[in-house]
Design a protein around this motif. Structure first.
Motif, short mmCIF file in Angstrom:
data_model
loop_
_atom_site.label_atom_id
_atom_site.label_comp_id
_atom_site.label_asym_id
_atom_site.label_seq_id
_atom_site.Cartn_x
_atom_site.Cartn_y
_atom_site.Cartn_z
N UNK A 74 0.87 -1.20 -0.08
CA UNK A 74 -0.01 -0.04 -0.11
C UNK A 74 1.09 1.34 -0.09
N UNK A 75 1.95 1.23 0.45
CA UNK A 75 2.96 2.54 0.18
C UNK A 75 3.23 2.83 -0.96
N UNK A 76 3.14 4.23 -1.04
CA UNK A 76 3.50 5.02 -2.32
C UNK A 76 4.88 5.31 -2.17
N UNK A 77 5.61 5.30 -3.45
CA UNK A 77 6.95 6.15 -3.42
C UNK A 77 7.17 7.20 -2.80
N UNK A 78 5.95 8.31 -2.88
CA UNK A 78 6.34 9.48 -2.26
C UNK A 78 6.46 9.38 -0.82
N UNK A 79 5.42 8.43 -0.30
CA UNK A 79 5.29 8.23 1.28
C UNK A 79 6.57 7.65 1.52
N UNK A 80 7.25 6.87 0.76
CA UNK A 80 8.58 6.14 1.14
C UNK A 80 9.71 7.02 1.27
N UNK A 81 9.56 8.01 0.16
CA UNK A 81 10.80 9.18 0.23
C UNK A 81 10.45 9.76 1.53
N UNK A 82 9.46 10.26 1.97
CA UNK A 82 9.17 11.08 3.27
C UNK A 82 9.51 10.22 4.13
N UNK A 83 9.19 9.10 4.53
CA UNK A 83 9.79 8.43 5.46
C UNK A 83 11.41 8.22 5.63
N UNK A 87 13.80 9.42 8.46
CA UNK A 87 14.99 8.42 9.04
C UNK A 87 16.20 9.27 8.70
N UNK A 88 16.51 9.74 7.87
CA UNK A 88 17.90 10.71 7.75
C UNK A 88 17.96 11.70 8.73
N UNK A 89 16.82 12.38 8.88
CA UNK A 89 16.77 13.37 10.09
C UNK A 89 17.09 12.93 11.31
N UNK A 90 16.52 11.69 11.65
CA UNK A 90 16.72 11.17 13.09
C UNK A 90 18.20 10.84 13.14
N UNK A 91 18.98 10.41 12.01
CA UNK A 91 20.15 10.14 12.04
C UNK A 91 21.06 11.08 11.85
N UNK A 92 20.63 12.18 11.77
CA UNK A 92 21.55 13.51 11.58
C UNK A 92 22.04 13.77 10.29
N UNK A 93 21.63 13.36 9.25
CA UNK A 93 21.99 13.70 7.94
C UNK A 93 22.87 12.89 7.50
N UNK A 94 23.15 12.84 6.13
CA UNK A 94 24.41 12.19 5.59
C UNK A 94 24.27 10.48 5.55
N UNK A 133 17.20 11.33 0.87
CA UNK A 133 16.10 11.51 -0.33
C UNK A 133 16.98 11.61 -1.69
N UNK A 134 17.61 12.79 -1.61
CA UNK A 134 18.41 13.14 -2.61
C UNK A 134 19.37 12.02 -3.36
#
Lengths: 409, 298
Positions: free
Chosen positions: A138-147, A151-158, A163-164
């Motif tokens: 059921x997950x869309x690619x857009x929602x996947x990128x959002x999630x 996760x990247x934010x929680x990990x502090x980036x890099x 997403x990019x």
């Protein structure tokens, strides 16, 4: 002519000799060595298939989540991230949503995996050998990128889930023989071989030209103050505009000359390795000029204005920060995506013409923007120079006896 | 065009600190000396006249051109800064040629000018030497050459002889006198001898103010009746230096002949009134203007 006199001053300066040496060395070690002999044949391509990307990313995320050890490269430096319980819970929530699993099902996968250990430095981390993770229907690619962004934010980036970069990290799939043939024929038929090599040449030279011009510029511009010649120059009849633009043009031209020599060397190499009839050799000169000249211009212009306002040291520090940021912000994307305001444009392959053309408009905008910005900044430098020579502005000194931070009684 | 610099009520501030106080001066063709102690404001005034500093208030016109028209001022002014320096790895003739190019002199004229100026300042044999290889005196002569390269109407020379040996100093002063024949030359210095040898008109500055202006003769006349010599025992010298302005001492055996600046005759043995020299006259000028000029060290 003042221009030729400034060229002569640059030519005899030590920093320019070092500049030529570094540019030459970089060209030989990075481009020339790589392009010696027959060209490599690509065997992978970027897939447009979102399923491929999502599966790849979820597999990696689950492995790192189970080990609670995430490999990140914030600003290019390796960092091993271990999350606290709260943050780990948030990552788990993302993972559950992407996979469509429950907490217990996820733990079952972990527990059924075979344990193995990897040593990183002095640390030994336990990992679980898991099979392919499911991805929710059921997950869309857009929602996947959002999630993944979350996760990247929680990990502090890099992280691997930026997403990019995610599409470039997880979307490579093997190419078919026909596809390989197509890519090679594009190189010969559409790029005239030299076009592909010109992109790779510009890619490598862009890295070194994103930083080296600042040293030559800062040394030349600060020489008046360092050699205590400022008053002699300031009291001359010449207009500030003419003086600053003469110096600027001389710097840009002189710093571009070694690049032209590298273009000639790259062309000779192409002639040696390919049939002359296959080569559209002019592309080895036109594309790198359009690609690299605005870069030298903007780095020189920024270095000039910062040196006039602050000092050569600040100009070097600032340029290093910009160069570093530009290099690192490209992340995994060494080809296929050029931002409108990227100082360093990357396309680290002789292939991928179509991929490059996708960013063509942004690339043209980017180079024209920097070209115009460089001229505007130089005009502004001339104005600042005029203020300085009339005693209406003395610049800001951050260090030393005239420092603006120094307490004045 | 009248060759004259007019300075009216000029004030200059560095931040909140006032460096020049209502300067009023008229400088005409020939050598003009600006004399004062270190920190008197001479360099600030010189730089203001060279359009390097912005004045806060007042008016300056150089040969009828307001100082605000910086481009025109630069075209008619030659400037030799106090700490003259040039790119050290340039050759002497190259340096002149470069500065000539910045002064807008066409290439064909520049070559001739460089040669004739180097000949004039006696550097023609050193034309291929790098600037860093020149002696202090040679550098200073190169400094004058660069200031003259565009044939300026006004030549501003800031402390040109500091650090030169006596021979170079004399040579340099003669050179300045030569070039002053057809232009205004402003010589700023704290060395009284330079002024005496070269200037007819002078101004004395202290703490940003003009204390005195006139001719050298007038300065000497002012001091007449205030310069004395006394022949005293050496042991009294420290005490005398504390009480009087001593401008010269000549020791002979146990006695020293001291030259003293004083409002009235000093109460010392063997004191006679003496004809003032420029050094004494300068010291008297400072003293009569309320400056502390006693050299009272033990």
């Amino acid at each position: 002519m003042l221009f030729s006199k400034e060229c002569r001053r640059i030519l005899t300066s030590l920093t320019f000799i070092i500049y030529c040496f570094v540019v030459g060395l970089f060209f030989v070690s990075q481009y020339f060595e790589e392009c010696n002999g027959v060209p490599y044949v690509p065997d992978e391509k970027i897939s447009e298939d979102h399923d491929v990307i999502m599966h790849g990313a979820v597999d990696d995320l689950a492995t790192e989540f189970f080990a609670n050890n995430y490999v990140c490269y914030p600003y290019g430096f390796y960092k091993s991230v271990r999350l606290k319980e709260d943050d780990s819970k948030k990552v788990e929530e993302c993972l559950l949503e992407v996979t469509g699993l429950t907490h217990d099902e996820l733990m079952d996968i972990r527990d059924s995996g075979e344990k193995y250990y990897i040593e990183r430095g002095v640390q030994e981390t336990m990992y679980y050998e898991i099979g392919e993770m499911p991805v929710s229907d059921t997950i869309t690619y857009e929602r996947f990128c959002e999630l993944m962004g979350k996760v990247d934010d929680i990990l502090g980036g890099g992280s691997n889930y930026k997403v990019d970069d995610i599409v470039f990290r997880y979307s490579y799939v093997p190419m078919t023989d026909e596809e390989i043939e197509g890519v090679i024929s594009d190189l010969y038929d559409k790029d005239g071989v030299a076009g592909g090599y010109a992109r790779l040449f510009s890619d490598y030279m862009g890295i070194v030209l994103g930083i080296m011009p600042v040293f030559v510029t800062a040394a030349l511009v600060s020489a008046d103050r360092r050699k205590r010649v400022s008053d002699l120059i300031y009291t001359r009849k010449i207009s500030s505009f003419k003086l600053v633009f003469s110096r600027y043009t001389a710097l840009v031209v002189m710093m571009f000359i070694p690049v032209i020599f590298c273009m000639i060397a790259a062309s000779i190499q192409l002639i040696k390795n390919f049939d002359f009839s296959d080569l559209a050799l002019y592309r080895m000169f036109t594309l790198p000029t359009f690609w690299l000249l605005p870069q030298i211009m903007i780095v020189t212009a920024v270095a000039m204005i910062v040196t006039e306002v602050f000092s050569s040291g600040i100009a070097i520090l600032l340029q290093f920060a910009w160069w570093f940021h530009s290099n690192m912000s490209n992340g995994e994307r060494l080809s296929g995506s050029i931002g409108k305001f990227d100082l360093i444009c990357r396309h680290n392959t002789i292939y991928g013409r179509d991929e490059f053309l996708l960013s063509r408009n942004d690339f043209i905008f980017n180079r024209v923007f920097f070209f115009i910005a460089a001229i505007v900044i130089t005009a502004l430098t001339a104005y600042i120079f005029e203020l300085k020579r009339g005693g209406r502005f003395n610049g800001f000194r951050l260090f030393g006896k005239d420092s603006i931070f120094r307490h004045k009684a | 065009m009248e060759k004259k610099i007019e300075i009216k009520n000029v004030s200059k501030f560095y931040g909140r600190k006032q460096a020049l106080f209502d300067i009023d001066l008229t400088i005409e063709q020939g050598m003009f000396g600006l004399l004062g102690r270190n920190g008197a404001g001479k360099t600030t005034l010189m730089k203001t006249l060279a359009a390097l500093h912005k004045k806060k208030s007042g008016e300056i016109t150089v040969c009828g051109v307001p100082i605000e028209k910086a481009r025109e001022i630069r075209a008619m002014t030659g400037y030799l800064p106090q700490d003259f320096s040039m790119y050290p790895s340039m050759k002497t003739d190259e340096a002149l040629d470069y500065l000539g190019a910045l002064s807008g002199i066409p290439k064909a004229d520049r070559k001739k000018k460089v040669t004739s100026l180097l000949r004039k300042v006696n550097l023609i044999e050193h034309r291929h030497k790098k600037v860093k290889e020149l002696s202090g005196g040679m550098k200073r002569r190169l400094g004058i050459a660069q200031a003259l390269i565009h044939d300026p109407t006004v030549l501003i020379v800031d402390e040109p002889t500091a650090g030169l040996d006596p021979e170079e100093r004399i040579r340099f002063r003669n050179l300045l006198c030569e070039v002053a024949e057809e232009r205004i030359v402003i010589l700023s210095t704290h060395i009284v001898g330079d002024i005496e040898a070269t200037c007819e008109n002078i101004a004395i500055m202290d703490e940003g103010r003009i204390l005195w202006k006139g001719t050298v003769e007038q300065l000497i006349d002012n001091a007449r009746g205030h310069i004395f010599t006394s022949n005293v025992e050496k042991r009294f010298i420290p005490q005398i230096k504390k009480e009087y302005i001593v401008t010269g001492m000549l020791s002979q055996n146990d006695y020293t002949t001291v030259r003293i600046v004083s409002d009235s005759e000093p109460d010392l043995p063997n004191t006679v009134l003496t004809e003032p020299d420029i050094e004494g006259a300068y010291m008297y000028c400072l003293h009569s203007s309320g400056c502390d000029v006693k050299g009272g060290e033990e």
